[in-house]
Scaffold this active site. Structure first.
Site, PDB file in Angstrom:
ATOM      1  N   GLU A 318       0.915  -1.323  -0.079  1.00 22.19           N
ATOM      2  CA  GLU A 318       0.128  -0.295   0.061  1.00 22.19           C
ATOM      3  C   GLU A 318       0.804   1.372   0.052  1.00 22.19           C
ATOM      4  O   GLU A 318       0.884   2.039   0.933  1.00 22.19           O
ATOM      5  CB  GLU A 318      -0.975  -0.083   1.029  1.00 22.19           C
ATOM      6  CG  GLU A 318      -0.440  -0.550   2.433  1.00 22.19           C
ATOM      7  CD  GLU A 318      -1.250  -0.840   3.580  1.00 22.19           C
ATOM      8  OE1 GLU A 318      -2.313  -1.551   3.377  1.00 22.19           O
ATOM      9  OE2 GLU A 318      -0.934  -0.487   4.650  1.00 22.19           O
ATOM     10  N   CYS A 389       2.343  33.764   9.644  1.00 22.40           N
ATOM     11  CA  CYS A 389       2.863  34.624  10.860  1.00 22.40           C
ATOM     12  C   CYS A 389       3.556  33.696  12.026  1.00 22.40           C
ATOM     13  O   CYS A 389       3.189  33.320  12.993  1.00 22.40           O
ATOM     14  CB  CYS A 389       1.840  35.245  11.925  1.00 22.40           C
ATOM     15  SG  CYS A 389       1.514  36.814  11.038  1.00 22.40           S
TER      16      CYS A 389
HETATM   17  N1  LLP Z   1       0.241   2.018   4.794  1.00 21.42           N
HETATM   18  C1  LLP Z   1       0.012   2.304   6.382  1.00 21.42           C
HETATM   19  C2  LLP Z   1      -0.756   1.597   7.366  1.00 21.42           C
HETATM   20  C3  LLP Z   1       0.673   3.610   6.471  1.00 21.42           C
HETATM   21  O1  LLP Z   1       0.402   3.984   7.920  1.00 21.42           O
HETATM   22  C4  LLP Z   1       1.204   4.461   5.788  1.00 21.42           C
HETATM   23  C5  LLP Z   1       1.735   5.759   5.878  1.00 21.42           C
HETATM   24  C6  LLP Z   1       1.192   3.883   4.332  1.00 21.42           C
HETATM   25  C7  LLP Z   1       0.885   2.798   4.148  1.00 21.42           C
HETATM   26  C8  LLP Z   1       1.764   4.602   3.217  1.00 21.42           C
HETATM   27  O2  LLP Z   1       3.255   5.023   3.276  1.00 21.42           O
HETATM   28  P1  LLP Z   1       4.031   5.446   2.301  1.00 21.42           P
HETATM   29  O3  LLP Z   1       4.206   4.601   1.105  1.00 21.42           O
HETATM   30  O4  LLP Z   1       3.317   6.944   1.895  1.00 21.42           O
HETATM   31  O5  LLP Z   1       5.524   5.653   2.804  1.00 21.42           O
HETATM   32  N2  LLP Z   1       2.980  12.446   6.894  1.00 21.42           N
HETATM   33  C9  LLP Z   1       4.285  11.843   6.901  1.00 21.42           C
HETATM   34  C10 LLP Z   1       3.969  10.232   6.332  1.00 21.42           C
HETATM   35  C11 LLP Z   1       3.155   9.811   7.319  1.00 21.42           C
HETATM   36  C12 LLP Z   1       2.895   8.132   6.768  1.00 21.42           C
HETATM   37  C13 LLP Z   1       1.818   7.562   7.637  1.00 21.42           C
HETATM   38  N3  LLP Z   1       1.628   6.305   6.991  1.00 21.42           N
HETATM   39  C14 LLP Z   1       4.995  12.641   5.878  1.00 21.42           C
HETATM   40  O6  LLP Z   1       4.502  13.662   5.574  1.00 21.42           O
HETATM   41  O7  LLP Z   1       6.320  12.260   5.660  1.00 21.42           O
END
Ligand code: LLP
Length: 467
Positions: A318, A389
């Site tokens: 995912e 700000c």
């Molecule tokens: N599956 C689960 C259960 C997750 O918690 C996440 C991301 C993903 C898949 C997707 O992961 P990706 O392929 O995008 O790395 N806001 C943070 C990232 C938080 C990720 C949370 N979980 C940022 O801006 O770096």
């Protein structure tokens, strides 16, 4: 399109250096700083998806999220192709919609044959409204409310159960039902990976998932509640990961649980290994390709199953960031500038931490590209300041830029993931519009918020209303 050779003598370096290589159509989008369709036109402007970025800003306003469908589609296809090449069993790629959830994005990835991972009733609702079929939707989250669980059960999506409370709530909810509900269990595999501590999730001290020591009691509970159709297990170890080894280790740890589940009479069929593949925010970032990452998952699972003489499960992953992150640039218009002699120059833009909270939250580093002056030498060093700000509202601390004037347009690449989805109205700044670009066509996918939108949910008690 003109093509100017990029010289690397430190003087003539221009924003051209960030263009994706034209001679490599198989490039993995997560290894490119700009969207795959990026070019420069004869007005020296950046072009994305066949549209001149400066013209897009004139037409749709600024700041503007510009989402390139070619890059997003290519990433979706590379994920799917890699599974068909490296995994003899069934596989499904889910898009982690927390990266960017809106109708158009959900519909586009679903059209590419991906399922959707959602983590809230709101994301579930969005995916359903986009026309995604419920059996292609997987509902995650460490604290789903009873209402969200009811909503999930009613829709028929897959529920990734995170903890005991959810398990018990579901069992109760289904007490009088004759329908079996497909669930997966989220496990905490105890795997460390090198990424920012806020986005690491697979180590034992994590708020997510069942502790591996307790999983057998979970299997025992499920075996006594046949309404819970436990179809598989899930883990996600973190995000923005550049190493392959942790995912190889994860495959092995997770396959061990398949054998254990069988001893409780549960026949698991699905293994979901989460997301996490990193992308390039700057030229210093060096993530593996989508294909290499998928191959690692597949080989790990194939080997672990062979060693235990287990049939291959339906394999899921995912990704969020590596699908949509590289597909978007955020365009800003340059406003005021300030020189602090001997210390720093500031170039202010018309957005900042409200449309991209990642620098202030995770100290993320980005590159800036002068979309209105692509061949101008990068002779200046400046901080790109947001308009909020808050002194910490700095988009980039040390950006290499050409001399800029008010009205110039700059873009920040790599803003497709966790920018719009984490955007806020801090300082009551309306959220930007987003356009989907492809072959010279630009379609609005998110309207720019208006001042009326900002007060839409406000309520003014009677006694405060002016006569
Ligand atoms: N599956 C689960 C259960 C997750 O918690 C996440 C991301 C993903 C898949 C997707 O992961 P990706 O392929 O995008 O790395 N806001 C943070 C990232 C938080 C990720 C949370 N979980 C940022 O801006 O770096």
């Amino acid at each position: 399109m003109i093509s100017i050779p990029i010289t690397d003598n430190g003087v003539n370096r221009s924003s051209y250096q960030y263009l994706p290589p034209l001679d490599n159509p198989a490039a993995s989008p997560n290894q490119s700083l700009l969207p795959l369709s990026a070019q420069v036109n004869d007005q020296d402007h950046l072009v994305v998806g066949g549209s001149d970025v400066v013209e897009l800003v004139q037409r749709f306003g600024s700041p503007l999220y510009i989402l390139d469908s070619e890059t997003l589609e290519t990433a979706c296809r590379q994920y799917r192709q890699a599974f068909s090449q490296h995994y003899p069993g069934e596989a499904l790629v889910l898009y982690a919609s927390k990266a960017w959830s809106c109708l158009a994005v959900c519909a586009l990835v679903a059209r590419e044959g991906l399922g959707i991972d959602v983590v809230s009733g709101g994301e579930l609702y969005t995916a359903l409204q986009a026309g995604v079929s419920p059996e292609q939707i997987y509902f995650h989250g460490n604290n789903k409310s009873a209402e969200e669980l009811r909503f999930a059960v009613e829709t028929g999506c897959r529920i990734v159960v995170d903890n005991w409370l959810e398990l018990e709530t579901l069992a109760k909810l289904l007490e009088t039902s004759d329908r079996r509900v497909p669930i997966l269990l989220r496990l905490t595999p105890g795997i460390e990976c090198h990424t920012h501590e806020y986005i690491r999730t697979g180590h034992l001290d994590s708020k997510f998932g069942f502790d591996p020591d307790r999983v057998e009691s979970v299997f025992a509970f499920i075996s006594k509640h046949p309404v819970l159709d436990c179809i598989g297990i899930h883990a996600h170890i973190g995000s923005q990961i550049f190493e392959l080894q942790p995912h190889n280790d994860l495959s092995d740890v997770m396959v061990q649980w398949f054998a254990k589940a069988a001893s409780y009479g549960l026949s698991l069929r699905e293994l979901d290994l989460g997301g996490g593949l990193g992308i390039c925010y700057t030229e210093a970032d060096d993530p593996p390709s989508i294909t290499a990452w998928v191959k690692t998952l597949c080989q790990g699972v194939i080997e672990a199953c062979r060693a235990r003489q287990l049939p291959l499960p339906r394999l899921l992953c995912e990704p969020g960031r590596s699908l949509i992150g590289p597909a978007c640039v955020t365009a800003y218009t340059v406003g005021s500038q300030k020189q602090v002699p001997g210390i720093r120059n500031y170039v202010s833009v018309d957005g900042g931490m409200s449309d991209n909270p990642r620098p202030i939250t995770y100290q993320s580093v980005y590159r800036a590209i002068a979309a209105s002056k692509m061949s101008a030498p990068l002779s200046e060093t400046a901080a790109i300041a947001g308009k909020h700000c808050e002194s910490g509202d700095i988009v980039i601390n040390q950006a290499q830029l050409p001399p800029l004037e008010a009205g110039d347009v700059i873009v920040i690449p790599g803003t497709g993931a966790y920018n719009y989805s984490m955007a806020s109205n801090y300082n009551r700044v309306p959220r930007p519009a987003a356009v989907l670009v492809n072959q010279g066509e630009a379609q609005l996918i998110l309207q720019r918020e208006t001042y009326q939108d900002l007060i839409r949910q406000d309520c003014l008690p009677e006694f405060l209303k002016q006569a």
